[in-house]
Structures are given as structure tokens and as C-alpha cells.
Design a protein around this motif. Structure first.
Motif, PDB file in Angstrom:
ATOM      1  N   GLY A 129      12.084  18.613  19.898  1.00 49.72           N
ATOM      2  CA  GLY A 129      11.458  19.013  21.156  1.00 49.72           C
ATOM      3  C   GLY A 129      10.197  18.228  21.453  1.00 49.72           C
ATOM      4  N   LEU A 130       9.389  17.967  20.427  1.00 52.67           N
ATOM      5  CA  LEU A 130       8.180  17.177  20.618  1.00 52.67           C
ATOM      6  C   LEU A 130       8.516  15.743  21.008  1.00 52.67           C
ATOM      7  N   GLY A 131       9.568  15.189  20.424  1.00 49.08           N
ATOM      8  CA  GLY A 131       9.986  13.839  20.788  1.00 49.08           C
ATOM      9  C   GLY A 131      10.402  13.730  22.247  1.00 49.08           C
ATOM     10  N   ARG A 132      11.069  14.737  22.749  1.00 49.58           N
ATOM     11  CA  ARG A 132      11.454  14.723  24.175  1.00 49.58           C
ATOM     12  C   ARG A 132      10.230  14.798  25.066  1.00 49.58           C
ATOM     13  N   SER A 133       9.247  15.594  24.678  1.00 52.38           N
ATOM     14  CA  SER A 133       8.019  15.692  25.472  1.00 52.38           C
ATOM     15  C   SER A 133       7.264  14.364  25.487  1.00 52.38           C
ATOM     16  N   ILE A 134       7.177  13.716  24.330  1.00 51.12           N
ATOM     17  CA  ILE A 134       6.508  12.411  24.271  1.00 51.12           C
ATOM     18  C   ILE A 134       7.270  11.382  25.089  1.00 51.12           C
ATOM     19  N   ARG A 135       8.580  11.430  25.044  1.00 49.30           N
ATOM     20  CA  ARG A 135       9.392  10.493  25.833  1.00 49.30           C
ATOM     21  C   ARG A 135       9.076  10.610  27.321  1.00 49.30           C
ATOM     22  N   SER A 136       8.931  11.838  27.832  1.00 47.51           N
ATOM     23  CA  SER A 136       8.638  12.020  29.248  1.00 47.51           C
ATOM     24  C   SER A 136       7.276  11.435  29.623  1.00 47.51           C
ATOM     25  N   GLN A 137       6.323  11.501  28.714  1.00 54.32           N
ATOM     26  CA  GLN A 137       5.013  10.911  28.994  1.00 54.32           C
ATOM     27  C   GLN A 137       5.068   9.391  28.949  1.00 54.32           C
ATOM     28  N   VAL A 138       5.824   8.848  27.997  1.00 47.30           N
ATOM     29  CA  VAL A 138       5.930   7.394  27.883  1.00 47.30           C
ATOM     30  C   VAL A 138       6.657   6.811  29.089  1.00 47.30           C
ATOM     31  N   LEU A 139       7.595   7.545  29.669  1.00 46.76           N
ATOM     32  CA  LEU A 139       8.301   7.061  30.853  1.00 46.76           C
ATOM     33  C   LEU A 139       7.339   6.776  32.008  1.00 46.76           C
ATOM     34  N   SER A 140       6.306   7.597  32.149  1.00 46.55           N
ATOM     35  CA  SER A 140       5.327   7.354  33.210  1.00 46.55           C
ATOM     36  C   SER A 140       4.303   6.295  32.807  1.00 46.55           C
ATOM     37  N   ILE A 141       3.966   6.222  31.516  1.00 44.47           N
ATOM     38  CA  ILE A 141       2.973   5.244  31.069  1.00 44.47           C
ATOM     39  C   ILE A 141       3.516   3.827  31.160  1.00 44.47           C
ATOM     40  N   SER A 190       0.030  -0.206  35.541  1.00 43.58           N
ATOM     41  CA  SER A 190      -0.265  -1.610  35.843  1.00 43.58           C
ATOM     42  C   SER A 190      -0.659  -2.396  34.600  1.00 43.58           C
ATOM     43  N   TYR A 191      -1.423  -1.791  33.691  1.00 44.65           N
ATOM     44  CA  TYR A 191      -1.851  -2.534  32.503  1.00 44.65           C
ATOM     45  C   TYR A 191      -0.692  -2.810  31.564  1.00 44.65           C
ATOM     46  N   VAL A 192       0.311  -1.912  31.521  1.00 47.05           N
ATOM     47  CA  VAL A 192       1.499  -2.176  30.713  1.00 47.05           C
ATOM     48  C   VAL A 192       2.326  -3.289  31.345  1.00 47.05           C
ATOM     49  N   GLU A 193       2.441  -3.272  32.659  1.00 46.71           N
ATOM     50  CA  GLU A 193       3.145  -4.352  33.362  1.00 46.71           C
ATOM     51  C   GLU A 193       2.444  -5.684  33.119  1.00 46.71           C
ATOM     52  N   ALA A 194       1.119  -5.685  33.109  1.00 45.74           N
ATOM     53  CA  ALA A 194       0.379  -6.922  32.867  1.00 45.74           C
ATOM     54  C   ALA A 194       0.634  -7.438  31.450  1.00 45.74           C
ATOM     55  N   SER A 195       0.696  -6.546  30.482  1.00 44.29           N
ATOM     56  CA  SER A 195       0.978  -6.972  29.109  1.00 44.29           C
ATOM     57  C   SER A 195       2.371  -7.561  28.993  1.00 44.29           C
ATOM     58  N   ARG A 196       3.346  -6.952  29.662  1.00 43.61           N
ATOM     59  CA  ARG A 196       4.693  -7.512  29.627  1.00 43.61           C
ATOM     60  C   ARG A 196       4.743  -8.873  30.311  1.00 43.61           C
ATOM     61  N   LYS A 198      -0.952  -0.802  21.324  1.00 43.47           N
ATOM     62  CA  LYS A 198      -2.212  -1.029  22.028  1.00 43.47           C
ATOM     63  C   LYS A 198      -2.319  -0.276  23.357  1.00 43.47           C
ATOM     64  N   ASP A 199      -1.211  -0.111  24.064  1.00 42.75           N
ATOM     65  CA  ASP A 199      -1.274   0.443  25.416  1.00 42.75           C
ATOM     66  C   ASP A 199      -0.687   1.842  25.552  1.00 42.75           C
ATOM     67  N   VAL A 200       0.347   2.145  24.766  1.00 47.12           N
ATOM     68  CA  VAL A 200       1.058   3.417  24.944  1.00 47.12           C
ATOM     69  C   VAL A 200       0.482   4.504  24.036  1.00 47.12           C
ATOM     70  N   LEU A 201       0.380   4.220  22.742  1.00 49.98           N
ATOM     71  CA  LEU A 201      -0.053   5.251  21.793  1.00 49.98           C
ATOM     72  C   LEU A 201      -1.438   5.813  22.078  1.00 49.98           C
ATOM     73  N   PRO A 202      -2.458   4.996  22.418  1.00 50.69           N
ATOM     74  CA  PRO A 202      -3.772   5.594  22.694  1.00 50.69           C
ATOM     75  C   PRO A 202      -3.763   6.623  23.814  1.00 50.69           C
ATOM     76  N   ASN A 203      -2.839   6.499  24.762  1.00 54.55           N
ATOM     77  CA  ASN A 203      -2.789   7.436  25.885  1.00 54.55           C
ATOM     78  C   ASN A 203      -2.115   8.756  25.533  1.00 54.55           C
TER      79      ASN A 203
END
Length: 343
Positions: free
Chosen positions: A194-206, A210-216, A228-233
Motif C-alpha cells: 500500500g505504501l508503494g502505491r502511494s509513493i508511485r502516485s506522488q512520483v507520477l506528478s513529480i 520542470s526540473y526533472v524534465e531539465a535533467s532528462r 537527486k530530484d525525486v527522492l528528496p521531494n
């Protein structure tokens, strides 16, 4: 020839000076990196944590439990199995037995101290197992998407569909785990889903930020973007759920020990509760302290974890870090100057 030799010597000396200056700058860079690492990951978290009353109180409470674990590991308190004292001695009546005794004359404080290392290892193992697996599953599934997301989500749904308590009871009866690390993993065997599904929903928006797009766009690798970009959030959310998983481990173990599903040993507060309940702790005032002492120990550990998790939110809050470095004050001054100029 002499002039050419002189020019060669001067050129070599200048190259040596350049090399020394480059090595000095490289050394300064390493020093700066070490200072930046200390400031960001040691100094600022400590200052922010200690500035919050809740975090200080949580650290003090958990420090008390760690102290009890150290006392038991180094044998600084009496062993409950070899201790005999007056039966059902009330607490704070005899300071040799400050929390009182059981109907067999066993020191309750010795029982609590003897159980603390086992409990802490079990709680740590359960919390780390559940949150670590959930973070890996949720971040990879949410960031990669596609077939990877479909496969991981299907596995998570399968584990979520299995009732947690019956699965834990079956595994506990089959394995009879006496190792605290194994027991912590068994108790949270499907908590991560259940926690993994909740984290997945947050990562989908992160991942659409724009900063993740810039890194890619700059060609940054996927593991580096996640770190560097996803986990700290998502770390504040992860830390809160780590505490919830640890608290769940405490209550689940105590409950299963209380009903006799787990191996009946003296290294758990649930065993002490079971003995107190079935030997009159709930019905006689003389034995009431026998029931209350392990309950207070359980609630105190859960309360300390909750306070610490609330303080962790401040540590990972970028606004608090900005205020600590003094940048927010300059921003506020600029805003006040702009407002004054408008009027």
C-alpha cells in the motif's frame, strides 16, 4: 644556447607553478565539497531538529529506550530470571525494584529492560524493510511507467489483496521466528504494498516537473534523477510512513505475543501483558501495576517515534533550510522594499 636554456627553465618553472596552482584549487574544491556536505547533511539537520520542541522530546524519549537497551546489552541491571523479591510489590515503594514486581517476585523494570533490545531491533527491521521496499517499488514504477509500471503494480495489487493479519499469523506459526530481524520482516511482509502505491502516485506528478524534465534533457541518468530530484521531494512522506510501519510492528508483535501465536519468550512486552492479564492484573488493584508498566512502555515508544517523524518533516522542508541559511530574510527585505516603493 644559453638563452634557449634559460627560456626552457623559465617555461618549466611556470608550468610547475601552474600545476601547483591547479592542484591547490583542486584541493580547495575537495575541501569545499566536504564543508558543503557537513553543512547540508550534518549541521543543518541537527540545528533544525533541535529547534523543534517535538523533535527534542522525541529524541529524548527514544534516547531513553536506547539507554535501556545499552543497560541490558552490557549487563548493568539485574537479570529478571535470577531475581527474587517480595511478590506484587507496588511501584516506587522499594527503590531496589522501582516499578514493582510480579506475583513471582520478578522485577518489572528488569523485564522491560530485558525486552528493549529485542523490541528495538524488531521495530527497526520492520520499518526499514517496509519503507525501503516501498520506496524502490514506488519510485521505479512511477518514474519508468509503461510495462515496468504495469508489472510492478500487478505484484503490488496481489500483495494488497492478501489479508495482512491472517498471512502474518500463518507465517508466524509456520516459521516460529525468534530472531528479532526476521520477526520484523514477517510482521510487515505485505505492509510495503500500500505504501508503494502511494509513493508511485506522488512520483507520477513529480516526474512531470520542470526540473526533472531539465535533467532528462541534459542526459542525466535515471538513477541519478531519482536520487537527486525525486527522492528528496518524497522523503517527508517516507519518514512519516517509516514511523507508522515501526509503530505497526510494535502493536502487531505485542498483540501476537499476547494471544500466544508467536514463540512464548520473555523478550517481549506482550508476554508480560499476557502474564499480567491472566494472573489478575485487570481485576485486582494489587497487580494493576503489572499490567500498566508494559502498556506505558509500548505507548511511550510509539509516542517517541511519532514526535520524531513530525520533526523530520521540518528537516526535509526546503523553506526551513532557506530560513536557516538566511536567504529568506533577504527575500523578505526585497519584498518589503518593493511594497514600500509601490506606496
Amino acid at each position: 644556447m644559453t638563452q634557449m636554456a634559460t627560456e626552457t627553465d623559465s617555461q618549466s618553472s611556470s608550468e610547475e607553478i601552474d600545476w601547483r596552482s591547479e592542484s591547490s584549487s583542486a584541493e580547495m574544491t575537495r575541501r569545499d565539497r566536504a564543508e558543503e556536505f557537513y553543512r547540508r547533511w550534518v549541521y543543518e539537520p541537527v540545528v533544525i531538529a533541535w529547534s523543534d520542541v517535538r523533535t527534542r522530546l522525541g529524541i529524548l524519549i527514544l534516547g531513553g529506550y536506547l539507554l535501556m537497551a545499552a543497560v541490558d546489552v552490557f549487563g548493568l541491571w539485574r537479570n529478571p530470571s535470577t531475581n527474587q523479591a517480595p511478590q506484587l510489590l507496588p511501584p516506587f515503594e522499594n527503590w531496589s525494584f522501582p516499578l514493582g514486581t510480579t506475583n513471582s517476585g520478578v522485577d518489572l523494570l528488569a523485564l522491560i529492560i530485558d525486552s528493549t533490545p529485542f523490541i528495538l531491533l524488531m521495530v527497526l527491521a520492520g520499518g526499514v524493510w517496509a519503507t525501503s521496499l516501498a520506496v524502490v517499488v514506488g519510485t521505479v514504477s512511477g518514474y519508468k511507467g509503461g510495462r515496468v509500471d504495469t508489472a510492478i503494480t500487478s505484484v503490488s495489487d496481489f500483495f494488497m489483496a492478501i489479508p495482512g493479519l491472517p498471512l502474518v499469523i500463518v507465517l508466524a506459526i509456520a516459521l516460529s521466528p525468534e530472531n528479532p530481524i526476521l520477526l520484523g520482516v514477517v510482521l510487515t511482509i505485505n505492509y510495503w504494498a500500500g505504501l508503494g502505491r502511494s509513493i508511485r502516485s506522488q512520483v507520477l506528478s513529480i516526474r512531470e516537473a520542470s526540473y526533472v524534465e531539465a535533467s532528462r534533457t541534459m542526459g542525466t541518468s535515471t538513477p541519478r534523477i531519482i536520487v537527486k530530484d525525486v527522492l528528496p521531494n518524497i522523503m517527508p512522506y517516507v519518514m512519516v510512513n517509516f514511523v507508522l510501519a515501526a509503530r505497526y510492528t510494535i502493536f502487531a508483535s505485542v498483540g501476537l505475543y499476547f494471544i500466544g501465536v508467536l514463540p512464548y519468550t520473555g523478550q517481549n512486552w506482550g508476554v508480560t501483558l499476557n502474564n499480567a492479564y491472566y494472573q489478575g492484573g485487570l481485576f485486582t488493584t494489587e497487580a494493576l501495576h503489572w499490567l500498566l508498566v508494559p502498556m506505558i512502555a509500548i505507548v511511550g515508544l510509539a509516542f517517541g517515534l511519532i514526535l520524531l517523524s513530525q520533526g523530520m518533516d521540518r528537516i526535509f522542508n526546503p523553506r526551513v533550510r532557506t530560513r536557516l541559511s538566511g536567504e529568506s530574510e533577504s527575500v523578505e527585505e526585497d519584498e518589503n522594499t518593493t511594497t514600500t516603493g509601490m506606496f
